[in-house]
Design an enzyme around this catalytic site. Sequence first.
Site, PDB file in Angstrom:
ATOM      1  N   HIS A   1       0.815  -1.216   0.000  1.00  0.00           N
ATOM      2  CA  HIS A   1       0.000   0.000   0.000  1.00  0.00           C
ATOM      3  C   HIS A   1       0.846   1.262   0.000  1.00  0.00           C
ATOM      4  O   HIS A   1       0.409   2.301   0.501  1.00  0.00           O
ATOM      5  CB  HIS A   1      -0.921   0.000   1.218  1.00  0.00           C
ATOM      6  CG  HIS A   1      -1.842  -1.171   1.263  1.00  0.00           C
ATOM      7  ND1 HIS A   1      -2.202  -1.802   2.418  1.00  0.00           N
ATOM      8  CD2 HIS A   1      -2.446  -1.852   0.265  1.00  0.00           C
ATOM      9  CE1 HIS A   1      -3.002  -2.811   2.137  1.00  0.00           C
ATOM     10  NE2 HIS A   1      -3.163  -2.859   0.840  1.00  0.00           N
TER      11      HIS A   1
ATOM     12  N   CYS B   1       3.770  13.582  -5.942  1.00  0.00           N
ATOM     13  CA  CYS B   1       2.878  14.209  -6.919  1.00  0.00           C
ATOM     14  C   CYS B   1       1.988  13.143  -7.544  1.00  0.00           C
ATOM     15  O   CYS B   1       2.476  12.092  -7.945  1.00  0.00           O
ATOM     16  CB  CYS B   1       3.700  14.908  -8.002  1.00  0.00           C
ATOM     17  SG  CYS B   1       2.695  15.501  -9.388  1.00  0.00           S
TER      18      CYS B   1
ATOM     19  N   CYS C   1       3.218  13.267 -11.655  1.00  0.00           N
ATOM     20  CA  CYS C   1       4.568  12.915 -12.103  1.00  0.00           C
ATOM     21  C   CYS C   1       5.288  11.998 -11.101  1.00  0.00           C
ATOM     22  O   CYS C   1       6.377  11.515 -11.372  1.00  0.00           O
ATOM     23  CB  CYS C   1       5.404  14.167 -12.373  1.00  0.00           C
ATOM     24  SG  CYS C   1       5.952  15.028 -10.880  1.00  0.00           S
TER      25      CYS C   1
ATOM     26  N   CYS D   1       2.560  20.558  -7.168  1.00  0.00           N
ATOM     27  CA  CYS D   1       3.869  19.916  -7.314  1.00  0.00           C
ATOM     28  C   CYS D   1       4.870  20.922  -7.896  1.00  0.00           C
ATOM     29  O   CYS D   1       4.653  21.452  -8.992  1.00  0.00           O
ATOM     30  CB  CYS D   1       3.735  18.715  -8.237  1.00  0.00           C
ATOM     31  SG  CYS D   1       5.304  18.043  -8.795  1.00  0.00           S
TER      32      CYS D   1
ATOM     33  N   CYS E   1       6.011  19.861 -11.470  1.00  0.00           N
ATOM     34  CA  CYS E   1       4.995  20.121 -12.496  1.00  0.00           C
ATOM     35  C   CYS E   1       4.850  21.623 -12.726  1.00  0.00           C
ATOM     36  O   CYS E   1       4.667  22.080 -13.852  1.00  0.00           O
ATOM     37  CB  CYS E   1       3.649  19.548 -12.063  1.00  0.00           C
ATOM     38  SG  CYS E   1       3.500  17.765 -12.189  1.00  0.00           S
TER      39      CYS E   1
HETATM   40 ZN   LIG Z   1       4.374  16.604 -10.411  1.00  0.00          ZN
END
Ligand SMILES: [Zn+2]
Length: 358
Positions: free
Chosen positions: A137, A145, A148, A186, A189
Amino acid sequence: MPRRHALTRLTHVRPGSQELQTIADAFSGARKIVTIAGAGISTAAGIPDFRSSGGLYANGALFEEAAFFDSRRPLLFQTALHVRDLAAACQPTETHRWLASLRPKLLRCYTQNVDMLEAKAGLATGLGRRFDCIPLHGSLANLKCHLCHEAYEWEDYRRDIQDCNIDSNIEDDKSEDDEEESTLPCPRCNGRYEARKEAGMRLLPIGQLRPSMVMLDETHPHGEEIAHLARGDGLASPDLLLVLGTSLKVDGPKSLFRQFARRIRGQGGKIVYVNRTKPPSDCSALVDYWVQWDVDEWVRDLKGRQDQSGTGMRRGSARRASRRDRILPPKTHTLPAFGNIGAPQEPLGSRGNPIPLD
Ligand SMILES: [Zn+2]
């Protein structure tokens, strides 16, 4: 068609039962052991489980994917951070330390726990054949993120989480300023977004940070990799399956159990289930022994029997099994107690087996 004869095979074992010696003998004779572990091996360390009256589900389901997108979102992050802090301060239990001592006889430990105490006990933990322990898990080691998969440190976001500076609904339309203040975008990102904007390129979405654990009802991002690994372990002919501290109520771990149990039983091996509650009805036919006991207590009993008999592990056979079937991780791959399990992994695509929380 019901297999009536199989239902009679389960032997109920209590503290003091003579069958404990039978199990100890099976353990000493086993060459390759697979374990499936659950919250019951960590409660003695102080980690709450998910299903008991004081567990994390006591106030309603929280660790499910939908909680990221509704009013439970701040509570989800705060609870995850709380458990992460607990786990970081906890020491491994008797069972964790014993599992680590089983190498190289331990073919693999599949754990449903997200506390990373297996790693703290010394088991190389991560996704891949070179690891001893597979976290089914994910873990609470990091934030990551959701797009990504870049990993981030909890500490960098502790203030935001504790101050409830997390919006309760990230799907709402909101201004760019609102989004920067109220969500956890993020940075990677975001950097890509800004670079593409500067270059006049088509803009890509910015991912949100989330705990690096797999939620209840969520498709596991590495489910196919775990399934492939389990198939390989089955082909290595393990001869003992130990199920420790789990009620096997969740489909993913239950499926894993049934897969290993059928194969091991088909080759004359044994299946031992150690938990205070009995195996679920659709698993009990595959269990040889249900030890109704605290897992740590059972481990102490087993070790005591081995000390008395002087058998312990059959080291010669274990070494032979190791050379033939195992590739032990080099030291550099052993994760720290709260290491990052997510960063080096390549996402396998959107189709994976659901292996949610226990
Ligand atoms: Zn990201």
